[in-house]
Structure formats: structure tokens, C-alpha cells
Design a protein around this motif. Sequence first.
Motif, PDB file in Angstrom:
ATOM      1  N   LEU A   1       0.844  -1.201   0.000  1.00  0.00           N
ATOM      2  CA  LEU A   1       0.000   0.000   0.000  1.00  0.00           C
ATOM      3  C   LEU A   1       0.876   1.247   0.000  1.00  0.00           C
ATOM      4  O   LEU A   1       1.957   1.255   0.578  1.00  0.00           O
ATOM      5  N   ASP A   2       0.391   2.291  -0.651  1.00  0.00           N
ATOM      6  CA  ASP A   2       1.094   3.571  -0.578  1.00  0.00           C
ATOM      7  C   ASP A   2       0.081   4.675  -0.292  1.00  0.00           C
ATOM      8  O   ASP A   2      -1.129   4.445  -0.251  1.00  0.00           O
ATOM      9  N   PHE A   3       0.586   5.877  -0.103  1.00  0.00           N
ATOM     10  CA  PHE A   3      -0.290   6.970   0.312  1.00  0.00           C
ATOM     11  C   PHE A   3      -1.139   7.514  -0.829  1.00  0.00           C
ATOM     12  O   PHE A   3      -2.156   8.165  -0.592  1.00  0.00           O
ATOM     13  N   GLU A   4      -0.742   7.254  -2.080  1.00  0.00           N
ATOM     14  CA  GLU A   4      -1.591   7.621  -3.209  1.00  0.00           C
ATOM     15  C   GLU A   4      -2.898   6.821  -3.143  1.00  0.00           C
ATOM     16  O   GLU A   4      -3.975   7.329  -3.467  1.00  0.00           O
TER      17      GLU A   4
ATOM     18  N   ALA B   1      -4.587  15.841   5.075  1.00  0.00           N
ATOM     19  CA  ALA B   1      -3.629  16.958   4.992  1.00  0.00           C
ATOM     20  C   ALA B   1      -2.197  16.448   5.169  1.00  0.00           C
ATOM     21  O   ALA B   1      -1.265  16.967   4.540  1.00  0.00           O
ATOM     22  N   ILE B   2      -2.022  15.419   6.012  1.00  0.00           N
ATOM     23  CA  ILE B   2      -0.686  14.830   6.197  1.00  0.00           C
ATOM     24  C   ILE B   2      -0.179  14.260   4.884  1.00  0.00           C
ATOM     25  O   ILE B   2       0.961  14.494   4.478  1.00  0.00           O
ATOM     26  N   VAL B   3      -1.057  13.525   4.178  1.00  0.00           N
ATOM     27  CA  VAL B   3      -0.657  12.905   2.912  1.00  0.00           C
ATOM     28  C   VAL B   3      -0.383  13.968   1.857  1.00  0.00           C
ATOM     29  O   VAL B   3       0.585  13.877   1.092  1.00  0.00           O
ATOM     30  N   LEU B   4      -1.223  14.991   1.815  1.00  0.00           N
ATOM     31  CA  LEU B   4      -1.056  16.044   0.807  1.00  0.00           C
ATOM     32  C   LEU B   4       0.199  16.877   1.042  1.00  0.00           C
ATOM     33  O   LEU B   4       0.668  17.568   0.138  1.00  0.00           O
ATOM     34  N   SER B   5       0.738  16.816   2.263  1.00  0.00           N
ATOM     35  CA  SER B   5       1.970  17.549   2.565  1.00  0.00           C
ATOM     36  C   SER B   5       3.213  16.749   2.176  1.00  0.00           C
ATOM     37  O   SER B   5       4.337  17.244   2.301  1.00  0.00           O
TER      38      SER B   5
ATOM     39  N   PRO C   1      13.194  10.960   9.808  1.00  0.00           N
ATOM     40  CA  PRO C   1      12.750  11.946  10.811  1.00  0.00           C
ATOM     41  C   PRO C   1      12.646  13.365  10.245  1.00  0.00           C
ATOM     42  O   PRO C   1      11.697  14.092  10.560  1.00  0.00           O
ATOM     43  N   GLN C   2      13.616  13.730   9.368  1.00  0.00           N
ATOM     44  CA  GLN C   2      13.578  15.076   8.788  1.00  0.00           C
ATOM     45  C   GLN C   2      12.337  15.264   7.906  1.00  0.00           C
ATOM     46  O   GLN C   2      11.680  16.317   7.940  1.00  0.00           O
ATOM     47  N   ARG C   3      12.031  14.250   7.117  1.00  0.00           N
ATOM     48  CA  ARG C   3      10.853  14.331   6.247  1.00  0.00           C
ATOM     49  C   ARG C   3       9.575  14.420   7.088  1.00  0.00           C
ATOM     50  O   ARG C   3       8.649  15.168   6.755  1.00  0.00           O
ATOM     51  N   LYS C   4       9.510  13.643   8.154  1.00  0.00           N
ATOM     52  CA  LYS C   4       8.318  13.651   9.012  1.00  0.00           C
ATOM     53  C   LYS C   4       8.106  15.019   9.649  1.00  0.00           C
ATOM     54  O   LYS C   4       6.970  15.496   9.762  1.00  0.00           O
ATOM     55  N   PHE C   5       9.195  15.649  10.093  1.00  0.00           N
ATOM     56  CA  PHE C   5       9.090  16.988  10.685  1.00  0.00           C
ATOM     57  C   PHE C   5       8.552  17.980   9.652  1.00  0.00           C
ATOM     58  O   PHE C   5       7.718  18.823   9.960  1.00  0.00           O
TER      59      PHE C   5
ATOM     60  N   PHE D   1       0.268   8.032  12.347  1.00  0.00           N
ATOM     61  CA  PHE D   1      -0.372   7.748  11.062  1.00  0.00           C
ATOM     62  C   PHE D   1       0.500   6.819  10.200  1.00  0.00           C
ATOM     63  O   PHE D   1       0.021   5.842   9.631  1.00  0.00           O
ATOM     64  N   ILE D   2       1.791   7.119  10.134  1.00  0.00           N
ATOM     65  CA  ILE D   2       2.700   6.305   9.318  1.00  0.00           C
ATOM     66  C   ILE D   2       2.852   4.908   9.916  1.00  0.00           C
ATOM     67  O   ILE D   2       2.925   3.908   9.190  1.00  0.00           O
ATOM     68  N   LYS D   3       2.871   4.815  11.252  1.00  0.00           N
ATOM     69  CA  LYS D   3       2.976   3.509  11.896  1.00  0.00           C
ATOM     70  C   LYS D   3       1.753   2.655  11.587  1.00  0.00           C
ATOM     71  O   LYS D   3       1.856   1.444  11.340  1.00  0.00           O
ATOM     72  N   GLN D   4       0.578   3.274  11.582  1.00  0.00           N
ATOM     73  CA  GLN D   4      -0.652   2.551  11.235  1.00  0.00           C
ATOM     74  C   GLN D   4      -0.568   2.015   9.806  1.00  0.00           C
ATOM     75  O   GLN D   4      -1.017   0.908   9.514  1.00  0.00           O
ATOM     76  N   PHE D   5       0.030   2.811   8.950  1.00  0.00           N
ATOM     77  CA  PHE D   5       0.173   2.379   7.557  1.00  0.00           C
ATOM     78  C   PHE D   5       1.095   1.167   7.460  1.00  0.00           C
ATOM     79  O   PHE D   5       0.828   0.220   6.710  1.00  0.00           O
ATOM     80  N   GLU D   6       2.168   1.192   8.210  1.00  0.00           N
ATOM     81  CA  GLU D   6       3.095   0.058   8.218  1.00  0.00           C
ATOM     82  C   GLU D   6       2.419  -1.200   8.739  1.00  0.00           C
ATOM     83  O   GLU D   6       2.623  -2.303   8.212  1.00  0.00           O
TER      84      GLU D   6
END
Length: 460
Positions: free
Chosen positions: A332-335, A379-383, A397-401, A417-422
Amino acid sequence: MAFESLTDKLQNVFKGLKGKGRLSEEDVKLALKEVKMALLEADVSFKVVKQFISSVQERAVGEDVLNGLNPGQMVIKIVNEEMTSLMGSDTTELSLLPVNEITVIMMCGLQGAGKTTTAAKIAGKLKLKGRKPLLVACDVYRPAAIEQLRVNAEKQQVDFFEMGTDVSPVDIALASLEQAKKAGNNVVLIDTAGRLQIDEDMMNELINIKNAIAVHQTLLVVDAMTGQEAVNVASEFNDKVGVDGIILSKMDGDSRGGAALSTKAVTGKPILYVGMGEKLSDLEQFYPDRMASRILGMGDVLSLIDKAVEAQQQMDEAKEKEMAQKMKKGKLDFEMYLESMKQMRNMGGLSAIMGMLPGMGKIGEDQLPDEKELARLEAIVLSMTPEERKNPKLMSPQRKFRIAKGSGNDIAAVNRFIKQFEQMNKMMKQMPGLMGGKRKGFGKFGGFPGMGGFGGGKFF
């Protein structure tokens, strides 16, 4: 939510019936008295309620019911069957001529009932079925109506025809037929003018159009939120102009349900569609048996599947295949998350979906992720950058910030959110084929964060 008030009251009555091992004739009569009051409070016609209760009581006090193993369930079954009969029993389809002929449909109704939007919704449905519709603007009294129809035609990607406000509706209707022949349109949908109330001029205009051209279907759009008044409007239009079918708009805002339960019984005309939202996709075929189940709080899974299939039809075929392959491989990906959000909106949103699932309509709003929560996750995904959406493994970590700052969230929300995706990806690898198979288009967003599986302690 549609029928919410009526459903709550009827479920309380049925709860009392099912709680008793045996039922007496008096028990049934008392329960039906409560049902009667609930229907009257829902603004159902008094004559309709009287006949309905009489029919149910006649069947429910029989020896077979009262002495049966589950008399409470039997009474509920009878109420369900009689309610289905009240709304027409059989589903009525829109009657169309063969594809090589032009079917003319005239839309009518009072101003504000949703006539113009409904015309575009029908055009969109007909397009999905392989027809080539033409939307015709015959409301010459309200320039905004012409522009509204034009915009909706563009959204549905169907043909549009207008001649401004200085030409008579009859001449526009006649010209639209010539245009349809030239352009190869096989359905002409005429959007007529509405008034704040029924008057002689409006009725004469509709009659003149019907006298000038062969109208195959006259569809009346009435506002379900007006309750018994909607039924009165339907009766007047039918008496003066002649109506082939009725469309109940704004059903999602009608917590009572009086119009749905009275219209067919009073006018004798079938309900073809119900409008369950503002979006162009929120027009449902009317199934009396499914609507009865929904009113009685039993859910409507079949209509939910229909919505999923329609949403699937609107998805790009290449994108659909790509999503299916990724799901089977647990990639799965965020798209895909964004696409699933889009599909959910096409199906009426999360609350509409939950209302169609048996037993789910009573779930409190505090147990479901609200629209603000889903918008926050989106909004998280669109960012994220396009590369990050396609490859979740890029997240550092830099990308997440950066994503947290860009979406207006704290870093903890992004990490969660990212952990749930994993976690979702791991589960998909362990259960191959869970989201594929024969349930085409259904359940594709069931396990995404915020929408299913990992809801942070909420129901979803």
C-alpha cells in the motif's frame, strides 16, 4: 441522518416486543399504537397510517403469529412487509426508448426542490449506462439556473443546450430535439422553471411543452424535508400535468421520513430515486424493500454495494488494476489512501456508509472518526512529496518533521499515522486476497488509518 427520529422510535417499540416470550392480542395492539404515533410524528399522512396499522394488525393478531416460537420477530417481519408494500413493493426503473431513438424526459417541481441538480445527477447515471444525454435549460426566468445546469453538465461531462432567457421554453424544447438529432444524443433531459408555489402559469407552461413535443417521462422532484407538503405538491402536479415518477430530494436531511412513506400511497405514482446528498453522485435508485429495512434500522447492505460499484465505475481502469496488484502484494502507498478517500466521498461519506450497515446506525458520533479527523489525516498525505506518497519507506525523521509542519500537525500525529500504515501493510501480506476477489469495489478503504482497522480506540 435520514429517518433517524422514526427509526429510533420504532426500534424502541420492537425492543419491547422481542423482550417478551409470548405476546397477547393486547400486547400487539399497544405496540401498534406506539408505531401509529411514531408514524404520525414523522408526518406520514393520517389516512396512510390508519390503513397501514389496520393491515398490520389484521395479520399480526392471527393465531399463527401469537402462538409462534418468535412472535415478536413475526410482528416485526409483518411491519417490514407492509411498509415495503406501502412504498410500492416493486422497484420502478426509468423508462427509456431503445438507444437508436430519443427519449425525452421533462423535469418539474417547485423552486428550491433540487430539480436542476437532480437532472444532472440522472444524466450522469444514464451516461454510466452507455446513453448519451443532453441537458436542456428551459428555465428562462432565472439566469442562475442556466449557469447552474451548465456547470453540472461539465462536471458530469455530458452535453448541454441553452438559448438564453429571451426565447420561450417551448421553442427551446423544440430546438433541443433538433440539436439531439445532430449530435447523436439519445436522451433529452428538459429542466423546466420552478415557482415558490404552484400557480396556473407554471402548470400551463409544462402543459404547453408536453403538447409541443412527445415527452416520454415526466419526473417530479419534491423536497422530502417538507414532509406531508411534499405529498400535497405531488398530488397537485399529477392532477394538473400528469407525472410518471417522483424523485425525493434532500432525504439525507429528513429525520422523519413522512414523504417517503406517504407519496406512493397517496398519488399512486412510483418513487424512482432519492437524493441522499448534495454531490452529483448522491442519487440512489429507490428500492421499497431496502428503504423499509433502513427505516426499521436493519441496514441496507445492497445499496451500499451498489454505491461501491458505481464508485468503481468512475475510477480509471488502469488505476484500478494498479491498486488491486499493490493490495495483493501488501504494498500500500499513500496515493492509494487519497484514492480511497475519494471513493468514500463518492459513496456519501463515512456516516452514510455506516447507516447502511445492519446495527451500525446506532453507533454514536463519538465512536466514529469525524470529517475533521479524516481531513487532518488527508492533509498529512497532501503535505508529502509525490515520491514520498508512492514510497512510504522514504520517511526519515527530517521528512516527518517537514510533513508535520506543512500539514499543521504535531510530529506525534504524523508518526502514529505512518505507523498505522506500516501495520496495515504487514496485515495485507499475511492475508493475501483479503481486499480483492469477487467483492469488486467494496471494502477498499476498510483498513486504512482513520477509516478502518486502526482507529485509535474508536469503533473504526
